[in-house]
Each structure stands twice: as C-alpha cells, then as structure tokens.
Write an enzyme that holds these catalytic residues in place. Structure first.
Site, PDB file in Angstrom:
ATOM      1  N   HIS A 556       0.960  -1.238   0.090  1.00 13.49           N
ATOM      2  CA  HIS A 556      -0.078   0.104   0.154  1.00 13.49           C
ATOM      3  C   HIS A 556       0.846   1.245   0.083  1.00 13.49           C
ATOM      4  O   HIS A 556       0.660   2.032  -0.693  1.00 13.49           O
ATOM      5  CB  HIS A 556      -0.873  -0.092   1.068  1.00 13.49           C
ATOM      6  CG  HIS A 556      -1.969   1.294   1.167  1.00 13.49           C
ATOM      7  ND1 HIS A 556      -3.173   1.002   0.925  1.00 13.49           N
ATOM      8  CD2 HIS A 556      -1.678   2.309   1.745  1.00 13.49           C
ATOM      9  CE1 HIS A 556      -3.842   2.267   1.161  1.00 13.49           C
ATOM     10  NE2 HIS A 556      -2.712   3.281   1.738  1.00 13.49           N
ATOM     11  N   GLU A 557       1.690   1.193   0.872  1.00 10.85           N
ATOM     12  CA  GLU A 557       2.590   2.599   0.918  1.00 10.85           C
ATOM     13  C   GLU A 557       3.652   2.727  -0.250  1.00 10.85           C
ATOM     14  O   GLU A 557       3.889   3.873  -0.717  1.00 10.85           O
ATOM     15  CB  GLU A 557       3.453   2.477   2.228  1.00 10.85           C
ATOM     16  CG  GLU A 557       2.860   2.225   3.601  1.00 10.85           C
ATOM     17  CD  GLU A 557       1.870   3.393   3.630  1.00 10.85           C
ATOM     18  OE1 GLU A 557       2.043   4.392   3.035  1.00 10.85           O
ATOM     19  OE2 GLU A 557       0.936   3.338   4.573  1.00 10.85           O
ATOM     20  N   HIS A 560       1.758   4.720  -2.973  1.00 11.39           N
ATOM     21  CA  HIS A 560       1.755   6.067  -2.811  1.00 11.39           C
ATOM     22  C   HIS A 560       3.215   6.381  -3.353  1.00 11.39           C
ATOM     23  O   HIS A 560       3.299   7.568  -4.188  1.00 11.39           O
ATOM     24  CB  HIS A 560       1.951   6.442  -1.532  1.00 11.39           C
ATOM     25  CG  HIS A 560       0.609   6.260  -0.608  1.00 11.39           C
ATOM     26  ND1 HIS A 560      -0.552   7.078  -1.251  1.00 11.39           N
ATOM     27  CD2 HIS A 560       0.004   5.798   0.351  1.00 11.39           C
ATOM     28  CE1 HIS A 560      -1.562   6.956  -0.581  1.00 11.39           C
ATOM     29  NE2 HIS A 560      -1.267   6.481   0.542  1.00 11.39           N
ATOM     30  N   HIS A 563       3.335   6.672  -7.340  1.00  8.23           N
ATOM     31  CA  HIS A 563       2.653   7.397  -7.706  1.00  8.23           C
ATOM     32  C   HIS A 563       3.618   8.651  -7.792  1.00  8.23           C
ATOM     33  O   HIS A 563       3.702   9.604  -8.889  1.00  8.23           O
ATOM     34  CB  HIS A 563       1.410   7.664  -6.892  1.00  8.23           C
ATOM     35  CG  HIS A 563       0.548   8.730  -7.768  1.00  8.23           C
ATOM     36  ND1 HIS A 563      -0.661   9.046  -7.063  1.00  8.23           N
ATOM     37  CD2 HIS A 563       0.413   9.125  -8.949  1.00  8.23           C
ATOM     38  CE1 HIS A 563      -1.454  10.028  -7.902  1.00  8.23           C
ATOM     39  NE2 HIS A 563      -0.693   9.992  -8.940  1.00  8.23           N
TER      40      HIS A 563
END
Length: 794
Positions: A556-557, A560, A563
């Site tokens: 999940h991290e 980020h 991106h």
C-alpha cells in the site's frame, strides 16, 4: 499562500499520522559543473546484482553493516540530511530556511512588479517555484522534526518550519499576488502561451487564494480568518477530546463468562464487582467474548455514547464551518470542500454512497443471515462482534491449515522488497537499486536508501526506507514526499552559480538531466516509514518476517511511492500525489491487490532459509482464508464505512440557515443509521447513543470521508478489468496503460479522464467515454462497482 493545498495525502490506513502532503526530491552528489549531475553509479551493478543485493540489505544485518559503511571509507566528509547541502548540523536548518526565504522574497517582488506580457506569461511558473521554495523547507523540516532522534535537530527543524510557515501566512494576506495572477489568467495573450500544466497550476493557485479569503473586503476577510482560527481550535479539541459519557460500566464478575479469566481477575474489585472501562481494548474484548447478551448490550451502548461536552464541540464545529462556507459564497461546507474534487458536489457523493449501499446490500444480508442462524434469533448491534468472533474461531479450528501458520517464513522483508522491485520492473520498467549512503545522509543508521532507475539506467527518484521499530518512533505506516519533482530552469541554475561554487540549484538533493528535453529535473525524494521488528542478531540469521497483512501494508505505501516516482510533471504543484483528495488513494489501494496475487507471489515469496518458493497449495490456502474471512464480516465492515461517509455528508451539507437554531448531530446520526443500516439502530433507547463524538476524522476529513471507499471501488474495477481481463496480472501492456493514463499525470489531469482513459471506451462501464466528464451518473456508476468482500477496519 501557495502550499494551502497541503491537504493530507495520507490514506485512512496511514491516517493516524495526519501529515500534510510533502513533496519529494532525490539525493545526488554535489555537481561537478552546473549541468553535470551524475545520479548513481551504474557502470558495475547490473540487474541481477541489484536484485540479490536488495534482499540482503533488508534481511542480513552483517551484510547491511558492511554495505552501509562502504561510502564512509571513500567519502569521510559528512553529507547533509537526505543530501541537502545545508543540513549538516542544527544550525544548517536556519541557513536553509533563510536562503530559501530570500529566494521567495525575490519572486514575490518580481510578481508584484510584473507589467509586461512576458512577465505575466512567466507568472504561473514563478508562483509554482515560490510554492516549491516554501514546501522544500516546510515539508522536509516537518518530517525531520517528527522522525529524527536528536532533540537539537528536532528543535532546529521546528524553528525552520515555523519561520517558513509564518512567511506563508504573510503571503496569504498579500492581495497583490492574487490580483496579479488573476490579471494574468484573464489575459488571452498570456493564457494562450501557457502550457496545460501552467493553466492547471494557475487555476489551483487562484482557488487557494479564494479559499484564504484574499479576495474579500477587509471586514469579511477578518471574519473569515477568525472563523478559520475557531475551526482549527475547536476541531483540534474535538479530534483529541473523544470521551465517553461514562468512564466505566460495572458488572458482577460472574456475568463476564467467556472473557479471559486473567483479565477478569485484573479488573475485579474486592466485592466481586468488575468495572469494565468504556475506552481501550477491554470493552472490545467484552463485546467479542462475553456470553451474556445484556452485558454486551450495556457495554455496546456505553462505548457508543459520547460525553455531552464532546458532542457540543462537534456541533460548534459544524456551525462554524457552515458559516465559513456561507461567507465564501457556497451553500454548505461540503459544496465548498468538494468543488475541486472528482465528486464536485455533495449530491454526487450521495449518489455514489447510496448506489454503493445497494451494491453491498446482498453480501450484507448473506453475512447477517449466517450470524443470525448461529445465534438462533434476531441479531442486534451488540451481537455482531461476538458472533463474528465465534465464526472466525470455528473456521480457524476446522479449516486453517498448518501451512498458513508458516506463511510469514516466506515473507522476509528483503524478499518482499525484492518482489516490489521485480513487479515495478515488469509493470513499469523501473526498479529499486540499493545505494550506500554518505555519513550524515540519513536520520538513523537503520535507514536504507533505494535509488529508482529506469530501463535506460537513468536515475529517476530516491526512496529512504525507515522500516524498523525503535523507541519513541511513531508506529503508524506512512509515505512522505520530502521533495517533489519539477523542471529546473536555466535561470535557476544561473542564480545558483552566482551565489558560489558550492551552491546547488536543488540544495544538493537529487537532480537528473531529462534525455529528451535536456532539461535539468528535480527528482522526487520519498520516505517510507513502517514499524517492523528488526532482524535477529542472535546468530540465527533470522530476518524480519512479515504477516500477510504487513505485506499488504508495505505494498500500500509503495503504491503512494510509485505515484510520486512516476508522476513527474514540469511543475511541482501537480507532481506525484498532489492530486484531488478523492483520487490520491487509488494507486495505493490498487497495489494491495498485487500483494498476494499468485503471479506476484511467484516473483518473490521464498522461504528465508531454504529459498523454497511458496507452493501453489499454500497460495490457494491463503486465498481461501481471505475469502472465508471476507464472507464472515467483509460486507458489514464495508457498510459501516459507507454509513460513516453518509453521516459526514449529512453534517457538512447543511446550509447555514438550517443551523440557525443549532444542530442536533445525534438526531442526524440516527436518521442516517435508521435509513441505511442493515443492523437495527438502537434509537429508541434513552439516552440515545452518540457515537459521532468518537468520529475524529470529521475534523481532518470533513466532507471527504467517502474518498477512501471511492478509490477502493475504482481500484477494484481497474484490477478486474485492466489487470485481470484475460491476461496475467503482471502484464507490461496493462502496466504501461495504467502508468500512461493515471500515474504519470500526478495531479495534472482530471481524475475522471484518468479512469476513463485506463478503462478504455470499449469497457461497458465507460461506453462512449461517458466517465471522462464525471458528474452524478458517473458517481452512481462507481457505486455500482462495489467494494468487494475484503472488509476494512474503521
């Protein structure tokens, strides 16, 4: 002024640490000439060496110690933190802030004095650079003051942060900046020369000025400032002041059967009375374990009833926000907040949420029917946790295999990081390369540096990984952008050269020459923070082993991070995660789907001792386990999040005239639950429950709490229709499509156009490209996509 868009980028998973959106840069050595910025030595390390090294860097303490000390022998001179040339000592923070402040003041003077066509045409870029100068101090200092173990560094970083933040507030009242930018944006001869990125940034900055009331007459502006200060104070008190109406509920110890006897003994008093606190872990254990339904009912009601003082804080907050919205010319606070989001209006959010209620209703009924059969009678809200736990325990005893208990042995931290690098390479053509750090470059010896390189071995980003627990370190996982990407102009290079030989146009942090445009670029620098246990140093060689949930958290991290890495735009205001709040979670939520997909597991899941791959039977067992748990509680958990988002919208959609006689937040809360909840709402019990007092995110995420489930619905759709649509999930064509339609734009493209682009016009949900413009029907359509059955914690 310009960093007013420092909205929280962190997801609800990352939310406990409500950090402002930081924007990243990468670290590179001091340049030999103004145009030579060598990113990373790639003459000897190749893919296979880097691939093996990344695993050992995170899994082997002896290897890490040797690897991390290599640079010390050849570069004994101390580097600055994250290669910032000023941050070699506490005093450096003051120097860094003051030099940045002087550059800011020069840009402000230039903008205020602009009179020619050329000066107005340069204004969007000038103000974007002004924003970058503010953020490079504020964001980096804010991060360092919370993560660095040295109190002197913490204090110096805090002072730098305060100096720049105070100057930003001065800019917020500088009406000339707003007037000049508005004048530029209204001139066709200026706008026709702006790039699309410059137009978007100008619109963003004008909106930010508007949100700070800079366009209002002095009296109204002062009222706006006063209201904003009141909202900040009351909101902080509400967020930190959650408290129940009763601190405890007392029972006979005998009535707590089912609860751990050791815990009962711990809370029991001399007269066989057992006071159960209404906050903390104990009441949750009671709801999950105690057989007596009346006990569960009393604890449930007590833990969902806020103090009168806390409810009053919330109602004050709602009234102040409604007044602020009216002063700003909006019908409600939700209308004001959502105007620049994908949703645009509270009506559109309502369309999405009510559509989502419908798509989730069938799975909810299935789950509750199973629990009701287990109880043998009507299910009440205080029954849910108890019977869910009972079903989970029954499942665990009957179906969980020994295989699942050893799954973490295939998920060492090093193998997972290796898997992420391999996945990024296959999807996007970028990989992670371990890089030894210079003395002083990191804030703690445990921090690992990864350089991100593309297929041409070009350096494109730096990621600092602070993944191990230590005393006083905040435990919540988070992604921080310490500096975002942007183009560095020739004027900036000349400006740095005029200061002196040692001056670097990016403060010594990473830059690279774009091979296509021959433009010098400021590279993103990212920090990933987690709280995993360190590898053992007892001679066993046992590395950090991750649970399946921890693997998903790390993916999940990294969603980020990718991106930020791939969203490299010419201007920093729209770089990476600087996008609409209700679009920012899409990359991270989508990455969770990759974490345990069989084809991705085959890339990295290896036993830490034998290097044996995770077997297909173990993968099937993991998938069955997730499916089983999702079918037990996933849909009801989803519904709880939908209900919370509906409550958030109901509160913030109220116009100021509707609040003239006050706001009854308890009544509104029960109206929403009575209308949409599948479990009965105990509204007929007096005094009524007032759980809204514990809903702290009403402050930080007012009117936007829907964002996470909105992005989750989109992520589920992309996973099914783009990555699993008749192809392998690790598919380069799908990765390139997603990168080109979503990731590379950062915040420089409307989120609806990104979604429509990656789905393609051939997708039934996007027939004739109807998603591209957004709107009410598009929001309904996303609601129909649903959330799946994984469930999510509140």
């Amino acid at each position: 002024m310009l960093p007013l868009r420092r909205r929280p980028w962190t997801c609800r998973k990352c939310l406990q640490q409500l950090q402002s959106r930081a924007f990243e840069t990468a670290a590179s050595p001091t340049p030999r000439t103004p145009f030579q910025y060598p990113p990373v030595d790639t003459s000897s390390p190749k893919k296979n060496v880097d691939d093996a090294t990344i695993r050992r860097v995170f899994d082997s303490q002896p290897f890490w110690k040797e690897f991390s000390q290599q640079r010390s022998a050849i570069a004994p001179r101390r580097a600055g933190l994250v290669q910032n040339q000023y941050l070699t000592s506490p005093e450096g923070f003051r120097v860094f802030a003051n030099i940045s402040l002087q550059k800011c003041q020069a840009i402000v003077a230039k903008v205020l004095e602009a009179s020619t066509l050329e000066e107005y045409r340069a204004m969007a870029r000038d103000l974007d650079r002004l924003s970058d100068l503010l953020c490079r101090v504020i964001d980096l200092s804010d991060f360092i003051r919370t993560i660095h173990p040295d109190p002197q560094i913490q204090e110096a970083a805090t002072q730098a942060y305060a100096l720049m933040f105070e100057y930003m507030n001065v800019l917020n009242t500088t009406t000339g900046l707003h007037d000049q930018l508005s004048k530029a944006a209204a001139n066709p001869e200026v706008v026709s020369h702006w790039t699309e990125a410059e137009k978007i940034v100008a619109q963003i900055l004008i909106k930010d000025f508007s949100n700070s009331a800079i366009h209002m007459p002095p009296a109204e502006r002062q009222r706006f400032v006063n209201l904003s200060n009141d909202i900040s104070q009351i909101g902080s008190e509400f967020f930190n002041g959650a408290e129940p109406a009763k601190s405890q509920v007392t029972f006979s110890a005998n009535s707590l059967q089912g609860l751990d006897p050791m815990l009962v003994q711990k809370i029991k008093k001399w007269n066989n009375k057992a006071p159960v606190p209404t906050m903390g872990i104990v009441p949750r254990l009671v709801l999950r374990s105690v057989r007596d339904e009346e006990v569960r009912k009393d604890v449930y009601l007590a833990t969902r009833t806020s103090s009168t003082r806390q409810v009053q804080r919330l109602e004050q907050l709602m009234m102040k926000r409604a007044e602020l919205a009216q002063l700003s010319g909006y019908n409600s606070f939700a209308h004001m907040t959502l105007s620049d989001k994908m949703a645009k209006t509270p009506e559109a959010v309502s369309n999405f949420l009510t559509s989502l209620v419908g798509s989730n209703r069938g799975p909810v009924r299935e789950e509750l029917s199973q629990l009701q059969d287990l109880k043998g009678g009507p299910l009440q809200p205080w029954d849910h946790a108890y019977y869910v736990h009972k079903r989970v325990m029954e499942y665990s005893q009957s179906r969980r295999s020994r295989q699942l208990s050893i799954v973490p042995e295939f998920f060492s931290l090093g193998t997972v990081m290796q898997g992420l690098s391999r996945l990024f390479d296959r999807l996007y053509g970028v990989r992670l390369v371990p890089q030894e750090t210079a003395p002083g470059e990191t804030w703690h010896p445990d921090v690992r540096r990864l350089d991100v390189v593309d297929e041409a071995e070009q350096h494109i980003a730096v990621i600092y990984c602070d993944l191990f627990s230590r005393p006083s370190k905040h435990p919540n996982p988070a992604h921080f952008t310490l500096r975002c990407s942007r183009d560095i102009s020739a004027e900036e290079i000349a400006e740095s050269a005029s200061i002196g030989q040692s001056a670097h146009p990016n403060d010594g942090m990473a830059t690279a020459m774009d091979p296509q445009t021959q433009t010098l670029r400021q590279l993103p620098t990212i920090a990933l923070v987690c709280d995993f246990q360190e590898p053992l140093t007892n001679g066993s060689g046992r590395p950090t082993l991750l649970s399946e949930q921890s693997v998903r958290t790390l993916f999940h991290e990294m969603g980020h991070a990718v991106h930020s890495v791939l969203g490299q735009t010419p201007l920093q205001s729209i770089s990476g995660t600087r996008c609409s709040t209700d679009f920012a979670e899409l990359p991270s939520v989508l990455m969770e789907s990759f974490a345990t997909a069989p084809e991705v597991l085959s890339l990295y899941a290896r036993h830490w001792q034998t290097d044996e791959p995770l077997s297909e039977s173990m993968m099937r067992s993991m998938a069955l386990d997730r499916t089983a748990h999702g079918s037990i509680y996933g849909a009801v958990e989803n519904e709880s999040q939908i209900l919370m988002a509906l409550v958030d919208q109901a509160y913030h959609s109220m116009p100021v005239e509707a609040t003239a006689n006050g706001i009854d937040t308890t009544d509104i809360y029960h109206q929403v639950f009575s209308q949409y909840s599948s479990l009965p709402d105990p509204d007929n019990i007096r005094p009524r429950t007032s759980w809204q007092g514990f809903f702290g995110h009403l402050y930080g995420y007012g009117a936007t709490y829907y964002s996470y489930i909105f992005d989750r619905a989109i992520a589920n759709k992309l996973w099914q229709d783009v990555f699993l649509s008749g192809r392998a999930s690790v598919d380069r064509a799908a990765g390139e499509r997603y990168k080109n339609e979503v990731l590379r734009w950062g915040g420089g493209r409307n989120g609806w156009r990104c979604v429509a682009g990656v789905l393609g016009s051939e997708n039934p949900s996007n027939k004739d490209g109807r998603l591209a413009e957004g709107g009410d029907e598009a929001m309904r359509e996303v609601g129909r996509w649903g959330l799946g059955r994984d469930g999510m914690s509140g």
